[in-house]
Design a protein around this motif. Structure first.
Motif, PDB file in Angstrom:
ATOM      1  N   VAL A   1       0.958  -1.352   0.056  1.00 48.82           N
ATOM      2  CA  VAL A   1      -0.216  -0.199   0.012  1.00 48.82           C
ATOM      3  C   VAL A   1       0.782   1.530   0.083  1.00 48.82           C
ATOM      4  O   VAL A   1       0.795   2.480  -0.876  1.00 48.82           O
ATOM      5  N   ALA A   2       1.847   1.264   0.739  1.00 47.63           N
ATOM      6  CA  ALA A   2       2.916   2.435   0.779  1.00 47.63           C
ATOM      7  C   ALA A   2       3.914   2.732  -0.422  1.00 47.63           C
ATOM      8  O   ALA A   2       3.779   3.877  -0.950  1.00 47.63           O
ATOM      9  N   HIS A   3       4.036   2.068  -0.937  1.00 47.77           N
ATOM     10  CA  HIS A   3       4.368   1.980  -2.728  1.00 47.77           C
ATOM     11  C   HIS A   3       3.821   2.159  -3.893  1.00 47.77           C
ATOM     12  O   HIS A   3       4.211   2.974  -4.356  1.00 47.77           O
ATOM     13  N   GLU A   4       2.486   2.023  -3.391  1.00 49.55           N
ATOM     14  CA  GLU A   4       1.771   1.984  -4.482  1.00 49.55           C
ATOM     15  C   GLU A   4       1.146   3.827  -3.815  1.00 49.55           C
ATOM     16  O   GLU A   4       1.118   4.443  -4.924  1.00 49.55           O
TER      17      GLU A   4
ATOM     18  N   THR B   1      -2.808   8.583   6.990  1.00 44.96           N
ATOM     19  CA  THR B   1      -3.364   6.901   7.886  1.00 44.96           C
ATOM     20  C   THR B   1      -2.457   6.001   7.373  1.00 44.96           C
ATOM     21  O   THR B   1      -1.746   5.569   7.974  1.00 44.96           O
ATOM     22  N   LEU B   2      -2.651   6.190   6.135  1.00 40.70           N
ATOM     23  CA  LEU B   2      -1.601   5.188   5.074  1.00 40.70           C
ATOM     24  C   LEU B   2      -0.518   5.066   4.876  1.00 40.70           C
ATOM     25  O   LEU B   2       0.995   3.730   5.395  1.00 40.70           O
TER      26      LEU B   2
ATOM     27  N   PRO C   1      -9.250   5.889  -6.641  1.00 45.48           N
ATOM     28  CA  PRO C   1     -10.448   5.325  -5.613  1.00 45.48           C
ATOM     29  C   PRO C   1     -10.413   4.841  -4.680  1.00 45.48           C
ATOM     30  O   PRO C   1     -11.665   4.972  -3.551  1.00 45.48           O
ATOM     31  N   LYS C   2      -9.989   3.448  -4.544  1.00 43.66           N
ATOM     32  CA  LYS C   2     -10.526   2.357  -3.286  1.00 43.66           C
ATOM     33  C   LYS C   2      -9.506   3.852  -2.286  1.00 43.66           C
ATOM     34  O   LYS C   2     -10.601   2.398  -1.622  1.00 43.66           O
ATOM     35  N   TYR C   3      -9.090   4.259  -2.595  1.00 41.98           N
ATOM     36  CA  TYR C   3      -8.509   4.844  -0.736  1.00 41.98           C
ATOM     37  C   TYR C   3      -9.241   5.883  -0.591  1.00 41.98           C
ATOM     38  O   TYR C   3      -9.394   6.348   0.603  1.00 41.98           O
TER      39      TYR C   3
END
Length: 339
Positions: free
Chosen positions: A34-37, A246-247, A51-53
């Motif tokens: 997730v962090a990399h993306e 947060t992520l 948009p999933k985030y």
């Protein structure tokens, strides 16, 4: 002689849905993928966040509010189609030889749309899937209360990355339910790949798909639906930055960003952005990005289709028998496609 004492009947405990969280970041920090993306998207020449985030717990609640706004026609228009077509839809599904489907609800949210469909399709198993795991867990429990005998398996996962479902999901007679025109968040090429995964016996193993799709219409109506007068969609868009903080551990200040929604007529899609209101710097562990005033982060596309273009896309993906229902204005369509 005294009558024998009758033992009181023990009440059976109500069933509880199973819940499988395939999308859980560590409490010690963001999941590495997730962090990399996120970092890769923010560092791109044209910065973007998928948009999933949007869909943390607050984002999910804000979206539920959006669906009630006057400007946001898709939810009520789609609901109107279903209200008039439930029996026809059920007959069409049964006509494909599917009697007790496994109903897989993609992007289930509060599960309200599926809850209205369940009495007509009478599924053997209901599988709500959503990236917002906590929000989904509560919604699945509400569905279980309404349908206590129904086998429910809730899944917290990012199905946009992969459609392989855990073994607790029955393979027989899978019917995917993807309402709300969420397929429009994919580009047409991405949508084709996603639909092909759905058909693939090694992944989705679908027998059929019930799909809601927003249709092309005038620019004014489209842009108002994504930029309401109350500013709820703006809050929804800006909340994405709070979720990224947060992520990723970043330091976005939502007050420094403006919401934009524009209809790209050439690509037949709504595009949503967050625009920096001044020159600023955003930091996160191991990275940073300078944004100029007026520079944008692309947060969503919502592609709009015609009946003909969506029918062609479904056929290219491997679906064969295709039916559809529309509203009186032809603003929205619900498709049934079987394999």
């Amino acid at each position: 002689m005294n009558a024998p004492l009758k033992r009181p009947k023990l009440a059976l405990a109500p069933a509880s849905p199973q819940f499988i969280n395939c999308h859980q970041a560590s409490a010690q920090g963001p999941a590495p993928d997730v962090a990399h993306e996120l970092a890769e998207g923010l560092n791109a020449v044209a910065a973007s966040v998928a948009p999933k985030y949007f869909y943390d717990a607050l984002g999910s609640q804000l979206f539920e509010t959006i669906t009630q706004l006057d400007e946001y026609y898709p939810t009520r228009t789609e609901a109107g189609i279903f209200d008039t077509a439930y029996r026809s839809i059920a007959e069409t599904v049964a006509g494909a030889g599917i009697k007790q489907p496994c109903l897989i609800d993609l992007g289930a949210g509060n599960c309200a749309k599926a809850a209205k469909l369940i009495p007509y399709l009478k599924p053997k198993q209901y599988v709500p899937v959503d990236i917002s795991a906590d929000f989904l867990r509560d919604a699945a429990e509400q569905v279980q209360t309404t349908f206590p005998a129904l086998d429910i398996v809730g899944i917290g996962m990012d199905f946009s990355a992969e459609l392989a479902l855990p073994p607790q999901v029955q393979r027989r007679d899978r019917v995917f339910f993807y309402p709300g025109s969420s397929l429009g968040n994919f580009s047409p090429d991405q949508a084709l790949t996603f639909l092909q995964q759905m058909v693939d016996p090694a992944q989705g193993a679908a027998r059929g798909l019930l799909l809601g799709i927003d249709l092309v219409k005038d620019k004014t109506t489209l842009e108002a639906a994504y930029d309401d007068a109350l500013g709820v969609t703006a809050a929804f868009n800006k909340n994405l930055l709070r979720h990224v903080n947060t992520l990723l551990g970043s330091d976005f200040d939502v007050r420094q960003w403006r919401h934009l929604a524009l209809f790209n007529e050439t690509e037949s899609r709504i595009e949503m952005y967050l625009q920096a209101q001044r020159n600023l710097m955003v930091h996160w562990p191991g990275g940073e990005r300078a944004f100029r005033g007026g520079e944008r982060i692309h947060t969503e596309n919502s592609c709009k289709y015609t009946v003909a273009s969506m029918t062609a896309l479904l056929r290219r993906a491997g679906f064969t028998q295709i039916s559809y229902w529309t509203d009186p204005k032809d603003w929205f369509a619900v498709f049934w496609a079987s394999v």
